[in-house]
Design a protein around this motif. Structure first.
Motif, PDB file in Angstrom:
ATOM      1  N   MET A   1       8.092  11.066  10.667  1.00 50.52           N
ATOM      2  CA  MET A   1       6.934  10.339   9.809  1.00 50.52           C
ATOM      3  C   MET A   1       5.334  10.204  10.719  1.00 50.52           C
ATOM      4  O   MET A   1       5.679   9.888  11.878  1.00 50.52           O
ATOM      5  CB  MET A   1       7.063   9.120   9.307  1.00 50.52           C
ATOM      6  N   ALA A   2       4.429  10.454   9.939  1.00 50.11           N
ATOM      7  CA  ALA A   2       3.406  10.444  10.859  1.00 50.11           C
ATOM      8  C   ALA A   2       3.027   8.843  11.085  1.00 50.11           C
ATOM      9  O   ALA A   2       3.283   8.070  10.310  1.00 50.11           O
ATOM     10  CB  ALA A   2       2.033  10.955   9.979  1.00 50.11           C
ATOM     11  N   LYS A   3       2.336   8.599  12.382  1.00 51.93           N
ATOM     12  CA  LYS A   3       2.365   7.256  12.759  1.00 51.93           C
ATOM     13  C   LYS A   3       1.793   6.345  11.812  1.00 51.93           C
ATOM     14  O   LYS A   3       1.867   5.277  11.720  1.00 51.93           O
ATOM     15  CB  LYS A   3       1.484   7.042  14.331  1.00 51.93           C
ATOM     16  N   GLU A   4       0.556   7.007  11.226  1.00 51.73           N
ATOM     17  CA  GLU A   4      -0.120   6.165  10.187  1.00 51.73           C
ATOM     18  C   GLU A   4       0.812   5.774   8.861  1.00 51.73           C
ATOM     19  O   GLU A   4       0.353   4.960   8.343  1.00 51.73           O
ATOM     20  CB  GLU A   4      -1.613   6.715   9.803  1.00 51.73           C
ATOM     21  N   ALA A   5       1.709   6.526   8.752  1.00 56.95           N
ATOM     22  CA  ALA A   5       2.701   6.309   7.632  1.00 56.95           C
ATOM     23  C   ALA A   5       3.752   4.996   8.098  1.00 56.95           C
ATOM     24  O   ALA A   5       4.271   4.730   7.146  1.00 56.95           O
ATOM     25  CB  ALA A   5       3.214   7.311   7.375  1.00 56.95           C
ATOM     26  N   TYR A   6       3.681   4.316   9.196  1.00 58.31           N
ATOM     27  CA  TYR A   6       4.596   3.495   9.690  1.00 58.31           C
ATOM     28  C   TYR A   6       4.092   2.008   8.990  1.00 58.31           C
ATOM     29  O   TYR A   6       2.924   2.113   8.857  1.00 58.31           O
ATOM     30  CB  TYR A   6       4.830   3.343  11.097  1.00 58.31           C
TER      31      TYR A   6
ATOM     32  N   ASN B   1      10.578   1.483   0.246  1.00 54.32           N
ATOM     33  CA  ASN B   1      10.864   1.315   1.847  1.00 54.32           C
ATOM     34  C   ASN B   1      11.681   2.446   2.388  1.00 54.32           C
ATOM     35  O   ASN B   1      12.837   2.288   1.735  1.00 54.32           O
ATOM     36  CB  ASN B   1      11.158  -0.032   1.860  1.00 54.32           C
ATOM     37  N   LEU B   2      11.428   3.074   3.214  1.00 56.38           N
ATOM     38  CA  LEU B   2      11.911   4.373   3.693  1.00 56.38           C
ATOM     39  C   LEU B   2      13.130   3.940   4.987  1.00 56.38           C
ATOM     40  O   LEU B   2      12.621   3.324   5.722  1.00 56.38           O
ATOM     41  CB  LEU B   2      10.970   5.560   4.419  1.00 56.38           C
ATOM     42  N   LEU B   3      14.372   4.198   4.589  1.00 56.20           N
ATOM     43  CA  LEU B   3      15.533   4.162   5.593  1.00 56.20           C
ATOM     44  C   LEU B   3      15.843   5.155   6.372  1.00 56.20           C
ATOM     45  O   LEU B   3      16.614   5.407   7.318  1.00 56.20           O
ATOM     46  CB  LEU B   3      16.704   3.355   4.949  1.00 56.20           C
ATOM     47  N   GLY B   4      15.932   6.423   5.677  1.00 56.07           N
ATOM     48  CA  GLY B   4      16.193   7.627   6.371  1.00 56.07           C
ATOM     49  C   GLY B   4      15.931   8.713   5.538  1.00 56.07           C
ATOM     50  O   GLY B   4      15.087   8.605   4.850  1.00 56.07           O
ATOM     51  N   ARG B   5      16.827   9.906   5.814  1.00 54.10           N
ATOM     52  CA  ARG B   5      16.571  11.191   5.084  1.00 54.10           C
ATOM     53  C   ARG B   5      17.777  11.741   4.841  1.00 54.10           C
ATOM     54  O   ARG B   5      18.686  12.071   5.706  1.00 54.10           O
ATOM     55  CB  ARG B   5      15.627  12.029   5.810  1.00 54.10           C
ATOM     56  N   THR B   6      17.817  12.486   3.525  1.00 56.11           N
ATOM     57  CA  THR B   6      19.185  13.311   3.305  1.00 56.11           C
ATOM     58  C   THR B   6      18.388  14.792   3.378  1.00 56.11           C
ATOM     59  O   THR B   6      17.411  15.120   2.977  1.00 56.11           O
ATOM     60  CB  THR B   6      19.717  12.884   2.043  1.00 56.11           C
ATOM     61  N   PRO B   7      19.528  15.613   3.682  1.00 51.48           N
ATOM     62  CA  PRO B   7      19.344  17.092   3.853  1.00 51.48           C
ATOM     63  C   PRO B   7      19.640  17.782   2.450  1.00 51.48           C
ATOM     64  O   PRO B   7      19.110  18.815   2.163  1.00 51.48           O
ATOM     65  CB  PRO B   7      20.011  17.623   4.913  1.00 51.48           C
ATOM     66  N   THR B   8      20.287  17.018   1.509  1.00 52.41           N
ATOM     67  CA  THR B   8      20.639  17.459   0.322  1.00 52.41           C
ATOM     68  C   THR B   8      19.478  17.900  -0.646  1.00 52.41           C
ATOM     69  O   THR B   8      18.390  17.011  -0.840  1.00 52.41           O
ATOM     70  CB  THR B   8      21.682  16.374  -0.393  1.00 52.41           C
ATOM     71  N   GLN B   9      19.481  19.135  -1.270  1.00 56.12           N
ATOM     72  CA  GLN B   9      18.514  19.324  -2.114  1.00 56.12           C
ATOM     73  C   GLN B   9      18.908  18.895  -3.567  1.00 56.12           C
ATOM     74  O   GLN B   9      19.772  18.931  -4.094  1.00 56.12           O
ATOM     75  CB  GLN B   9      18.394  21.022  -2.222  1.00 56.12           C
ATOM     76  N   LEU B  10      17.867  17.751  -3.768  1.00 57.22           N
ATOM     77  CA  LEU B  10      18.257  16.991  -5.034  1.00 57.22           C
ATOM     78  C   LEU B  10      17.751  17.727  -6.578  1.00 57.22           C
ATOM     79  O   LEU B  10      18.167  17.347  -7.658  1.00 57.22           O
ATOM     80  CB  LEU B  10      17.575  15.619  -4.918  1.00 57.22           C
ATOM     81  N   PHE B  11      16.551  18.540  -6.258  1.00 54.75           N
ATOM     82  CA  PHE B  11      16.003  19.015  -7.463  1.00 54.75           C
ATOM     83  C   PHE B  11      15.741  20.501  -7.139  1.00 54.75           C
ATOM     84  O   PHE B  11      15.184  21.016  -6.003  1.00 54.75           O
ATOM     85  CB  PHE B  11      14.757  18.349  -7.780  1.00 54.75           C
ATOM     86  N   ASP B  12      16.460  21.307  -7.957  1.00 52.39           N
ATOM     87  CA  ASP B  12      16.496  22.849  -7.710  1.00 52.39           C
ATOM     88  C   ASP B  12      16.249  23.445  -9.068  1.00 52.39           C
ATOM     89  O   ASP B  12      16.978  23.361  -9.942  1.00 52.39           O
ATOM     90  CB  ASP B  12      17.819  23.132  -6.891  1.00 52.39           C
ATOM     91  N   LEU B  13      14.991  24.353  -9.355  1.00 54.52           N
ATOM     92  CA  LEU B  13      14.937  25.083 -10.517  1.00 54.52           C
ATOM     93  C   LEU B  13      16.044  26.355 -10.558  1.00 54.52           C
ATOM     94  O   LEU B  13      15.957  26.731 -11.830  1.00 54.52           O
ATOM     95  CB  LEU B  13      13.494  25.791 -10.224  1.00 54.52           C
ATOM     96  N   GLN B  14      16.666  26.474  -9.756  1.00 51.94           N
ATOM     97  CA  GLN B  14      17.691  27.527  -9.972  1.00 51.94           C
ATOM     98  C   GLN B  14      18.892  26.912 -10.563  1.00 51.94           C
ATOM     99  O   GLN B  14      19.868  27.526 -10.783  1.00 51.94           O
ATOM    100  CB  GLN B  14      18.139  28.429  -8.507  1.00 51.94           C
ATOM    101  N   ARG B  15      18.985  25.347 -10.280  1.00 54.73           N
ATOM    102  CA  ARG B  15      20.248  24.882 -10.911  1.00 54.73           C
ATOM    103  C   ARG B  15      20.368  24.513 -12.154  1.00 54.73           C
ATOM    104  O   ARG B  15      19.330  24.212 -12.981  1.00 54.73           O
ATOM    105  CB  ARG B  15      20.380  23.468 -10.094  1.00 54.73           C
TER     106      ARG B  15
ATOM    107  N   GLN C   1       0.799  -1.272  -0.033  1.00 53.42           N
ATOM    108  CA  GLN C   1       0.002   0.235   0.050  1.00 53.42           C
ATOM    109  C   GLN C   1       0.806   1.311   0.101  1.00 53.42           C
ATOM    110  O   GLN C   1       1.539   1.426   0.967  1.00 53.42           O
ATOM    111  CB  GLN C   1      -1.116  -0.032   1.253  1.00 53.42           C
ATOM    112  N   PRO C   2       0.836   1.856  -1.194  1.00 54.18           N
ATOM    113  CA  PRO C   2       1.941   2.900  -0.916  1.00 54.18           C
ATOM    114  C   PRO C   2       1.503   4.000  -0.230  1.00 54.18           C
ATOM    115  O   PRO C   2       0.227   4.336  -0.052  1.00 54.18           O
ATOM    116  CB  PRO C   2       1.665   3.430  -2.681  1.00 54.18           C
ATOM    117  N   ARG C   3       2.302   4.929   0.117  1.00 55.76           N
ATOM    118  CA  ARG C   3       1.717   6.319   1.023  1.00 55.76           C
ATOM    119  C   ARG C   3       1.554   7.124   0.386  1.00 55.76           C
ATOM    120  O   ARG C   3       2.003   7.369  -1.047  1.00 55.76           O
ATOM    121  CB  ARG C   3       3.262   6.601   1.883  1.00 55.76           C
ATOM    122  N   ALA C   4       0.489   7.963   0.967  1.00 55.48           N
ATOM    123  CA  ALA C   4      -0.076   9.094   0.077  1.00 55.48           C
ATOM    124  C   ALA C   4       1.120  10.215   0.037  1.00 55.48           C
ATOM    125  O   ALA C   4       0.901  11.069  -0.791  1.00 55.48           O
ATOM    126  CB  ALA C   4      -1.392   9.463   0.900  1.00 55.48           C
TER     127      ALA C   4
END
Length: 228
Positions: free
Chosen positions: A223-228, A177-191, A148-151
């Motif tokens: 993440m919201a509890k319901e997203a776990y 499947n989510l393992l973590g999070r990166t702070p890096t901006q991967l998509f930037d309209l100014q790039r 069931q994909p997350r919204a």
């Protein structure tokens, strides 16, 4: 019809990359200004041409000519620097760490080490702007997508599916499947290139602490509890 899909291989393999990059380069040279867009992927290259100046039969003949003289780019990796993406691996932002631990029998620190050790290759861009499909994931970490994909998946979420890994450039629906999070901006309209990652890039994930993540501008909202 304004495009041809050229299939070079039937299976995903990093050794395909020399042929894929060679075809991209040869098409750019052969089509010149008649080339509208070119989209490399794991085993194929989509060649879009200006149909007002070149009909599909002419484009096909041009591609056949390119393919007859095609040779792999043996030096594709020579100047390819490794792009490092810092990642905060944690259950609050990577809930599938628990599922993966149960699936493999490995503790979370071992899972983090397995995911962050390899140098991955960007095989394709798609699904969403800046979303880079990378491989090949260690076999021990292979896990099917969520039934069931997350919204909503937060921007920067680092995830796995099958033998692939990726990071969500923006908040969007998703079933990886989510393992973590990166702070890096991967998509930037100014790039100039918009997407930080491009096909052929080499990428390594570097584990960081929550404090480092937040100093780099990362959003540590759980993440919201319901997203776990």
């Amino acid at each position: 019809m304004d495009a041809w899909l050229v299939r070079l291989f039937d299976a995903i393999d990093e050794r395909n990359m020399g042929w894929i990059t060679a075809l991209v380069s040869a098409c750019k040279q052969a089509f010149g200004e008649l080339l509208v867009d070119i989209v490399p992927s794991y085993t194929t290259v989509l060649v879009q041409f200006d149909a007002l100046q070149l009909d599909h039969a002419q484009a096909r003949r041009l591609l056949q000519q390119v393919l007859r003289g095609l040779a792999p780019d043996l030096h594709a990796d020579d100047d390819t620097a490794i792009i490092e993406l810092p990642v905060w691996y944690h259950l609050s932002v990577g809930p599938e760490l628990a599922r993966l631990s149960q699936h493999t029998g490995l503790e979370i620190p071992a899972l983090i080490k397995l995911h962050s050790q390899p140098v991955y290759r960007v095989f394709a861009l798609g699904f969403a702007p800046g979303f880079a499909f990378m491989g090949t994931l260690p076999a021990q970490l292979e896990l099917p997508r969520l039934t069931q994909p997350r919204a909503q998946v937060p921007a920067g979420s680092v995830a796995i599916a099958g033998r692939q890994t990726a990071a969500y450039p923006n908040a969007s629906p998703g079933g990886w499947n989510l393992l973590g999070r990166t702070p890096t901006q991967l998509f930037d309209l100014q790039r100039p290139s918009l997407s930080l990652l491009q096909v052929g890039n080499k990428v390594r994930f570097v584990p960081i602490t929550k404090a480092q993540f937040e100093r780099l501008g990362g959003d540590s909202t759980p993440m919201a509890k319901e997203a776990y």
